[in-house]
Motif scaffolding. Structure first.
Motif, PDB file in Angstrom:
ATOM      1  N   MET A   1      80.904  63.497 106.651  1.00  0.00           N
ATOM      2  CA  MET A   1      82.032  62.687 106.255  1.00  0.00           C
ATOM      3  C   MET A   1      83.306  63.496 106.417  1.00  0.00           C
ATOM      4  SD  MET A   1      81.055  60.354 103.079  1.00  0.00           S
ATOM      5  CE  MET A   1      79.343  60.335 102.620  1.00  0.00           C
ATOM      6  N   ALA A   2      84.342  62.801 106.847  1.00  0.00           N
ATOM      7  CA  ALA A   2      85.645  63.406 107.063  1.00  0.00           C
ATOM      8  C   ALA A   2      86.591  62.954 105.959  1.00  0.00           C
ATOM      9  CB  ALA A   2      86.181  62.993 108.425  1.00  0.00           C
ATOM     10  N   ASP A 115      83.251  57.905 107.210  1.00  0.00           N
ATOM     11  CA  ASP A 115      81.941  58.216 107.759  1.00  0.00           C
ATOM     12  C   ASP A 115      81.691  57.168 108.837  1.00  0.00           C
ATOM     13  OD1 ASP A 115      79.385  59.172 108.229  1.00  0.00           O
ATOM     14  OD2 ASP A 115      78.504  58.076 106.548  1.00  0.00           O
ATOM     15  N   SER A 121      78.237  64.798 112.464  1.00  0.00           N
ATOM     16  CA  SER A 121      79.143  65.521 111.566  1.00  0.00           C
ATOM     17  C   SER A 121      79.865  66.654 112.284  1.00  0.00           C
ATOM     18  CB  SER A 121      78.386  66.043 110.347  1.00  0.00           C
ATOM     19  OG  SER A 121      77.354  66.920 110.750  1.00  0.00           O
ATOM     20  N   ASP A 124      83.461  65.839 112.701  1.00  0.00           N
ATOM     21  CA  ASP A 124      84.289  65.522 111.530  1.00  0.00           C
ATOM     22  C   ASP A 124      85.704  66.068 111.665  1.00  0.00           C
ATOM     23  OD1 ASP A 124      82.328  64.069 110.319  1.00  0.00           O
ATOM     24  OD2 ASP A 124      81.884  65.541 108.742  1.00  0.00           O
TER      25      ASP A 124
END
Length: 146
Positions: A1-2, A115, A121, A124
């Motif tokens: 997740m960013a 996300d 990932s 990200d």
């Protein structure tokens, strides 16, 4: 997740900054191939569904977001809106906070966690930089234009 955040100080009252930032249909003005709708009709409240439709033809997807916190700014109380992303492609949340800042300027903080399904990932960092660019441009545009 960013996860990323943006902060702006603008020569507007908190009420006016809030009004401009929560005109959902205007959020697509600066994002190519994106149209934003909100419902049900009437003022935004908990449970309002904001949908950003991005793309063209069969390559389009919806990014539905449900308003889970709706607290407009008041006397000495910052405004806060939280939206939970409920889509099959984009998940996460977004928060907008508007408060009185120094010198009669409104202080705006936009926080977001993204996300994107099927995006590893490893990317990200790219998503954070892209999010800051796209959402920063949108916030700036909304705050500059009544």
């Amino acid at each position: 997740m960013a996860t990323f955040s943006l902060e702006r100080a603008v020569p507007l009252t908190p009420d006016e900054a809030w009004r401009r930032l929560t005109r959902w249909e205007r959020h697509g003005d600066t994002v190519p191939l994106t149209r934003v709708t909100a419902g049900p009709p009437g003022p935004t409240r908990r449970g309002t569904l904001v949908v950003a439709r991005t793309g063209a033809g069969p390559l389009a997807f919806d990014d539905p977001m449900e308003v889970t916190v709706w607290q407009p700014p008041g006397e000495g109380v910052p405004g806060r809106c939280r939206m939970e992303k409920r889509g099959g492609v984009v998940r996460g949340w977004a928060e907008i906070e508007v408060s009185a800042g120094p010198g009669g300027r409104a202080r705006v903080v936009w926080r977001e966690e993204l996300d994107v399904r099927l995006l590893p990932s490893l990317l990200d960092g790219v998503l954070v930089r892209s999010g800051r660019l796209v959402f920063g441009r949108t916030v700036d545009h909304l705050l500059r234009h009544p």
